[in-house]
Design a protein around this motif. Structure first.
Motif, PDB file in Angstrom:
ATOM      1  N   THR A 110       0.680  -0.996   0.081  1.00 56.92           N
ATOM      2  CA  THR A 110      -0.207   0.081  -0.138  1.00 56.92           C
ATOM      3  C   THR A 110       0.973   1.138  -0.085  1.00 56.92           C
ATOM      4  O   THR A 110       1.587   1.454   0.895  1.00 56.92           O
ATOM      5  CB  THR A 110      -0.886   0.092   1.265  1.00 56.92           C
ATOM      6  N   ASN A 111       0.722   2.034  -0.936  1.00 60.95           N
ATOM      7  CA  ASN A 111       1.624   3.407  -1.169  1.00 60.95           C
ATOM      8  C   ASN A 111       0.547   4.598  -1.186  1.00 60.95           C
ATOM      9  O   ASN A 111      -0.240   4.544  -2.140  1.00 60.95           O
ATOM     10  CB  ASN A 111       2.394   3.295  -2.171  1.00 60.95           C
ATOM     11  N   SER A 112       0.806   5.474  -0.446  1.00 60.76           N
ATOM     12  CA  SER A 112      -0.341   6.778  -0.675  1.00 60.76           C
ATOM     13  C   SER A 112       0.906   7.874  -0.849  1.00 60.76           C
ATOM     14  O   SER A 112       1.874   7.757  -0.151  1.00 60.76           O
ATOM     15  CB  SER A 112      -0.775   6.962   1.003  1.00 60.76           C
ATOM     16  N   MET A 113       0.304   8.970  -1.514  1.00 60.61           N
ATOM     17  CA  MET A 113       0.936  10.006  -1.737  1.00 60.61           C
ATOM     18  C   MET A 113       0.149  11.152  -2.111  1.00 60.61           C
ATOM     19  O   MET A 113      -0.897  11.135  -2.379  1.00 60.61           O
ATOM     20  CB  MET A 113       1.747   9.608  -3.098  1.00 60.61           C
ATOM     21  N   PRO A 114       0.676  12.390  -1.750  1.00 68.62           N
ATOM     22  CA  PRO A 114      -0.175  13.569  -1.878  1.00 68.62           C
ATOM     23  C   PRO A 114       0.051  13.881  -3.345  1.00 68.62           C
ATOM     24  O   PRO A 114       0.917  13.511  -4.248  1.00 68.62           O
ATOM     25  CB  PRO A 114       0.377  14.604  -1.398  1.00 68.62           C
ATOM     26  N   VAL A 115      -1.178  14.518  -4.123  1.00 68.93           N
ATOM     27  CA  VAL A 115      -1.188  15.039  -5.399  1.00 68.93           C
ATOM     28  C   VAL A 115      -1.532  16.278  -5.628  1.00 68.93           C
ATOM     29  O   VAL A 115      -2.332  16.572  -4.699  1.00 68.93           O
ATOM     30  CB  VAL A 115      -1.969  13.638  -6.205  1.00 68.93           C
ATOM     31  N   ASP A 116      -1.550  16.960  -6.625  1.00 68.74           N
ATOM     32  CA  ASP A 116      -2.019  18.315  -7.019  1.00 68.74           C
ATOM     33  C   ASP A 116      -3.546  18.323  -7.002  1.00 68.74           C
ATOM     34  O   ASP A 116      -3.983  17.571  -7.811  1.00 68.74           O
ATOM     35  CB  ASP A 116      -1.326  18.750  -8.385  1.00 68.74           C
ATOM     36  N   PRO A 117      -4.190  19.086  -5.959  1.00 65.79           N
ATOM     37  CA  PRO A 117      -5.392  18.921  -6.131  1.00 65.79           C
ATOM     38  C   PRO A 117      -6.047  19.931  -7.125  1.00 65.79           C
ATOM     39  O   PRO A 117      -7.308  19.969  -7.230  1.00 65.79           O
ATOM     40  CB  PRO A 117      -5.789  19.626  -4.499  1.00 65.79           C
ATOM     41  N   GLY A 118      -5.424  20.873  -7.815  1.00 66.62           N
ATOM     42  CA  GLY A 118      -5.877  21.604  -8.931  1.00 66.62           C
ATOM     43  C   GLY A 118      -6.358  23.025  -8.192  1.00 66.62           C
ATOM     44  O   GLY A 118      -6.198  23.302  -7.266  1.00 66.62           O
ATOM     45  N   CYS A 126      -3.432   9.986  -3.385  1.00 68.41           N
ATOM     46  CA  CYS A 126      -3.843   8.853  -3.907  1.00 68.41           C
ATOM     47  C   CYS A 126      -3.518   7.839  -2.948  1.00 68.41           C
ATOM     48  O   CYS A 126      -2.178   7.907  -2.409  1.00 68.41           O
ATOM     49  CB  CYS A 126      -3.382   8.685  -5.367  1.00 68.41           C
ATOM     50  N   ALA A 127      -3.906   6.751  -3.014  1.00 68.27           N
ATOM     51  CA  ALA A 127      -3.542   5.548  -2.397  1.00 68.27           C
ATOM     52  C   ALA A 127      -3.712   4.273  -3.221  1.00 68.27           C
ATOM     53  O   ALA A 127      -4.820   4.137  -3.991  1.00 68.27           O
ATOM     54  CB  ALA A 127      -4.496   5.045  -1.114  1.00 68.27           C
ATOM     55  N   SER A 128      -2.578   3.622  -3.661  1.00 70.32           N
ATOM     56  CA  SER A 128      -2.433   2.552  -4.441  1.00 70.32           C
ATOM     57  C   SER A 128      -2.293   1.351  -3.799  1.00 70.32           C
ATOM     58  O   SER A 128      -1.534   1.090  -2.624  1.00 70.32           O
ATOM     59  CB  SER A 128      -1.298   2.723  -5.561  1.00 70.32           C
ATOM     60  N   GLU A 129      -3.089   0.376  -4.010  1.00 71.58           N
ATOM     61  CA  GLU A 129      -2.793  -1.158  -3.424  1.00 71.58           C
ATOM     62  C   GLU A 129      -2.183  -2.095  -4.497  1.00 71.58           C
ATOM     63  O   GLU A 129      -2.933  -2.370  -5.395  1.00 71.58           O
ATOM     64  CB  GLU A 129      -3.955  -1.615  -2.951  1.00 71.58           C
ATOM     65  N   VAL A 130      -0.947  -2.773  -4.522  1.00 69.19           N
ATOM     66  CA  VAL A 130      -0.718  -3.862  -5.354  1.00 69.19           C
ATOM     67  C   VAL A 130      -0.587  -5.242  -4.731  1.00 69.19           C
ATOM     68  O   VAL A 130      -0.221  -5.287  -3.690  1.00 69.19           O
ATOM     69  CB  VAL A 130       0.755  -3.581  -5.617  1.00 69.19           C
ATOM     70  N   LEU A 142      -7.067   4.652  -5.553  1.00 69.23           N
ATOM     71  CA  LEU A 142      -8.248   5.452  -5.140  1.00 69.23           C
ATOM     72  C   LEU A 142      -7.601   6.780  -4.915  1.00 69.23           C
ATOM     73  O   LEU A 142      -6.778   6.770  -4.114  1.00 69.23           O
ATOM     74  CB  LEU A 142      -8.881   4.977  -3.993  1.00 69.23           C
ATOM     75  N   CYS A 143      -8.111   7.813  -5.799  1.00 66.02           N
ATOM     76  CA  CYS A 143      -7.628   9.105  -5.404  1.00 66.02           C
ATOM     77  C   CYS A 143      -8.702  10.176  -4.617  1.00 66.02           C
ATOM     78  O   CYS A 143      -9.787   9.970  -5.161  1.00 66.02           O
ATOM     79  CB  CYS A 143      -7.269  10.071  -6.640  1.00 66.02           C
ATOM     80  N   ASP A 172      -0.329   8.738 -10.744  1.00 63.49           N
ATOM     81  CA  ASP A 172      -0.026   9.805 -11.808  1.00 63.49           C
ATOM     82  C   ASP A 172      -1.303  10.015 -12.857  1.00 63.49           C
ATOM     83  O   ASP A 172      -1.675  10.756 -13.326  1.00 63.49           O
ATOM     84  CB  ASP A 172       1.314   9.470 -12.816  1.00 63.49           C
ATOM     85  N   VAL A 173      -2.041   8.579 -13.028  1.00 58.61           N
ATOM     86  CA  VAL A 173      -2.918   8.517 -14.195  1.00 58.61           C
ATOM     87  C   VAL A 173      -4.338   9.060 -13.391  1.00 58.61           C
ATOM     88  O   VAL A 173      -5.071   9.807 -13.712  1.00 58.61           O
ATOM     89  CB  VAL A 173      -3.001   7.177 -14.834  1.00 58.61           C
TER      90      VAL A 173
END
Length: 189
Positions: A110-118, A126-130, A142-143, A172-173
């Motif tokens: 599980t990796n979470s990271m901040p992203v540009d909110p616009g 976003c939180a990604s689970e592989v 899920l973002c 990123d996507v």
């Protein structure tokens, strides 16, 4: 122009704040419906995701959009309310990756990271689970974004008859898709 710092942007929100609405089309995708059992699962997940953010009240909204290019549904979910704290989202996404095993041979990263909110401001991440089992791996992302009056999220949801592999579903996507969707579903006032 808004300033961005670690997934948080200070933008112009005016005195009325933002509200969510779910139009019939967003980013070229048409709204559709899912069976009631799938919607119940999505609503349950929305409540689970909102609880750590302190969102326990407000008006929940969920819309499903058909993405025929990737043969998936795009789920847009969130809350309208007041007194939400975007700093809670920033805290949740500023964590180190987490590695677990489920005892059945699956390794979950599980990796979470901040992203540009616009340009609407607030915080986004976003939180990604592989999920990896041997040589096979799947990724789910899920973002989310949050302002003082809205909390929203965007994710892919597989179609029951899913016929193709979907690649490039990382932060990123999905983060860019989230900003684009947010422009369509979040309005001032």
């Amino acid at each position: 122009m808004a300033a961005t710092t670690a997934g948080t942007t200070t933008g112009s929100t005016g005195s009325a704040g933002w509200t969510l609405r779910m139009p019939s089309t967003v980013v070229g995708l048409r709204q559709t419906t899912l069976p009631s059992d799938a919607m119940a699962k999505i609503n349950s997940t929305l409540q689970q995701d909102a609880a750590p953010l302190g969102v326990t009240g407000g008006t929940p909204l969920v819309a499903v959009y058909d993405d025929p290019q990737y043969d998936v549904y795009v789920i847009v979910a969130g809350y309208n309310g007041s007194g939400f704290d975007p700093a809670k989202l920033t805290t949740l996404v500023n964590v180190a990756p987490k590695f677990t095993e489920d005892g059945a041979g699956d390794r979950i990263t599980t990796n979470s990271m901040p992203v540009d909110p616009g340009p609407h401001g607030g915080a986004a991440g976003c939180a990604s689970e592989v999920l990896q089992n041997g040589d096979l791996a799947t990724e789910s992302t899920l973002c989310s974004w949050m302002t003082a009056t809205t909390m929203g999220s965007v994710s892919y949801y597989p179609k029951p008859d899913h016929q193709q592999m979907v690649f490039g579903t990382g932060p990123d996507v999905i983060g860019k898709l989230t900003r684009d969707v947010r422009q369509a579903v979040e309005q001032q006032g």
